[in-house]
Scaffold this motif. Structure first.
Motif, short mmCIF file in Angstrom:
data_model
loop_
_atom_site.label_atom_id
_atom_site.label_comp_id
_atom_site.label_asym_id
_atom_site.label_seq_id
_atom_site.Cartn_x
_atom_site.Cartn_y
_atom_site.Cartn_z
N LYS A 250 0.81 -1.22 0.00
CA LYS A 250 0.00 0.00 0.00
C LYS A 250 0.84 1.27 0.00
CE LYS A 250 -3.87 -2.13 2.50
NZ LYS A 250 -4.70 -2.07 3.72
N THR A 251 2.14 1.12 0.16
CA THR A 251 3.01 2.30 0.27
C THR A 251 2.95 3.19 -0.96
OG1 THR A 251 4.49 1.17 1.82
CG2 THR A 251 5.38 3.06 0.63
N PRO A 252 3.03 2.66 -2.22
CA PRO A 252 3.00 3.57 -3.39
C PRO A 252 1.75 4.42 -3.42
CG PRO A 252 3.76 1.38 -4.03
CD PRO A 252 3.27 1.25 -2.62
N THR A 253 0.57 3.79 -3.18
CA THR A 253 -0.67 4.57 -3.19
C THR A 253 -0.67 5.62 -2.09
OG1 THR A 253 -1.81 2.62 -4.03
CG2 THR A 253 -3.16 4.39 -3.12
N THR A 254 -0.20 5.21 -0.91
CA THR A 254 -0.15 6.16 0.22
C THR A 254 0.77 7.32 -0.09
OG1 THR A 254 -0.54 4.31 1.74
CG2 THR A 254 0.30 6.36 2.68
N LEU A 255 1.94 7.04 -0.67
CA LEU A 255 2.87 8.11 -1.00
C LEU A 255 2.29 9.05 -2.04
CD1 LEU A 255 6.26 6.14 -1.10
CD2 LEU A 255 5.42 7.66 0.69
N GLN A 256 1.53 8.49 -3.01
CA GLN A 256 0.90 9.35 -4.01
C GLN A 256 -0.13 10.27 -3.36
OE1 GLN A 256 1.75 9.62 -7.23
NE2 GLN A 256 0.29 11.30 -7.38
N GLU A 257 -0.92 9.70 -2.43
CA GLU A 257 -1.90 10.53 -1.73
C GLU A 257 -1.22 11.59 -0.88
OE1 GLU A 257 -4.23 7.79 0.45
OE2 GLU A 257 -5.32 7.01 -1.30
N ARG A 259 1.64 12.91 -1.54
CA ARG A 259 2.15 13.91 -2.49
C ARG A 259 1.05 14.88 -2.90
NH1 ARG A 259 4.88 12.57 -8.39
NH2 ARG A 259 5.37 14.74 -8.95
N ASP A 260 -0.15 14.32 -3.22
CA ASP A 260 -1.27 15.19 -3.61
C ASP A 260 -1.65 16.12 -2.47
OD1 ASP A 260 -1.24 13.89 -6.02
OD2 ASP A 260 -2.86 12.49 -5.48
N HIS A 263 0.81 18.86 -2.28
CA HIS A 263 0.58 19.84 -3.33
C HIS A 263 -0.60 20.74 -2.99
CE1 HIS A 263 3.64 18.71 -6.10
NE2 HIS A 263 3.20 17.47 -6.29
#
Length: 430
Positions: A250-257, A259-260, A263
């Protein structure tokens, strides 16, 4: 006449004898191989050694790690071992020769390293190399003997664990040896990098030494940290690390969230920057006024010190006012109603406010005659009209007059009498 069969049998016997002779020679050579080649010249050397440990007959004698002979005999005289060595060929041994018992491997196999000495010391001949010029064996067991029992036990456990871990991984070890050349090349590159001036390895080691020195006296905290780390890692490996695997998935999705989300903070942070920039002058002014505020607070201490005394004196009056307001509370609705009833007449009288004020001013003037300290009296002045002056010849109603002036007109109202100015009554102003 010799028949062909007889010649054949004779050849078979000859071949058999030759084979037997070759086998005998082979057996002889095999049985004497460890003592050197037969029929070769030998040099005998003897040495007195304190401790030979597991050195035994037929062990090698070497010079600069090259085999030059063997141990032919070991005798014990006066508690010391007299080692006899047979060297292959003619070797010149001198009086300053030196012999040492060394280990071939960690399995306690021994050999003798022989240093023949120098020609300046003279030939040794049949003399024995004295014990002062020999070095006894230093067995691995003796080396481990300097360790305390607990350390030896732990070292033994470590060796057993390593042996158990290596067991069954011969192919892995083989693969490791296959790539060892590349590893050695990489190690050479690493070593060259460490030795370069840009790396400054001595400075790095000094920094590391300073870092390690910071841990002195903190062994208990480090031990506690290691224990906590162990507990944490044990917690991570629960259920074969499935929880960690799920978290990592789940880390990639969490990191993307994340990041958003970061931003999305850009605009609020920009607004915050503007707000802080706007607040900067006020903050600067507040900082400049802080000394004055400090002075005010310091000077207010004596005044505030008197407040408790004033409050004590005011407490009875406040208590009485409390009872007064409590008694007046029932009148509040009636007062509210009365003010409501007065709203209409007061609304009518509001435009006549100046005239009402003037009435009271003139009333004060009316009763202000008299000495400063004494009886006051009123001053009356007759206001003679047209009718009274003419004895009724002219009626006052025949002249214009404003009995109901509008707000603000009473003081400016003047009746027009039509008489000469000298006969105009003083009451012509209304």
């Amino acid at each position: 006449m010799v028949t062909p069969e007889a010649r054949k049998n004779a050849r078979s016997v000859g071949v058999s004898l030759i084979v037997l002779m070759l086998v005998g020679v082979g057996i002889y050579i095999a049985s004497t191989a460890q003592t050197g080649l037969p029929l070769t010249q030998r040099t005998t050397v003897k040495a007195s050694v304190d401790n030979i440990n597991t050195l035994s007959v037929n062990d090698e004698v070497r010079q600069r790690s090259k085999r030059i002979g063997r141990v032919s005999a070991i005798d014990f005289i006066d508690g010391r071992a007299l080692v006899t060595m047979k060297l292959e060929g003619d070797h010149k041994i001198y009086n300053d020769a030196h012999a040492a018992v060394w280990d071939t491997s960690a399995l306690a196999q021994k050999f003798i390293e022989l240093d023949p000495g120098t020609s300046a010391a003279g030939r040794l001949g049949d003399k024995v190399i004295p014990v002062t010029q020999t070095t006894g064996s230093s067995d691995l067991q003796q080396l481990l003997g300097v360790l305390d029992p607990e350390t030896r036990t732990q070292a033994s456990s470590t060796i057993r664990e390593i042996g158990g871990g290596v067991a069954g991984h011969s192919q892995d070890i083989h693969n490791f040896l296959d790539i060892s050349q590349d590893l050695l090349d990489d190690l050479s590159t690493t070593a060259n990098t460490l030795a370069s001036d840009q790396m400054d390895l001595p400075a790095l080691l000094r920094s590391a030494d300073q870092l390690v020195s910071r841990f002195n006296g903190r062994e208990e905290q480090i031990s506690a940290l290691v224990q906590q780390t162990d507990s944490t890692l044990r917690g991570i490996t629960v259920d074969q690390g499935k929880s960690l695997e799920t978290a990592l998935a789940k880390t990639p999705t969490t990191l993307q969230e994340v990041r958003d989300a970061l931003h999305s903070l850009d605009t609020p942070l920009a607004d915050l920057q503007v707000a802080m920039t706007s607040l900067e002058p006020g903050a600067a002014s507040l900082g400049q006024s802080t000394p004055d505020l400090r002075g005010v607070l310091r000077e207010a201490v004596p005044v505030l010190g008197k407040v408790p005394g004033v409050s004590e004196h005011a407490e009875p009056a406040v208590e009485d006012l409390r009872h007064t307001f409590a008694d007046a509370r029932p009148l509040a609705p009636k007062v509210t109603d009365a003010l409501g009833y007065l709203a209409t007449p007061l609304g009518v009288l509001v435009p006549y406010g100046p005239e009402i004020g003037q009435f009271f001013v003139r009333g004060h003037s009316f009763v202000s005659e008299g000495p400063a300290s004494g009886i006051r009296f009123a001053r009356l002045s007759p206001n003679v009209g047209v009718g009274s002056v003419t004895g009724g010849l002219y009626r006052s109603d025949d002249f214009p007059r404003n009995d109901y002036p509008k707000p603000g007109e009473a003081t400016r109202d003047r009746a027009t009498t039509g008489l000469p100015p000298g006969l105009l009554p003083s009451g012509g102003h209304r």
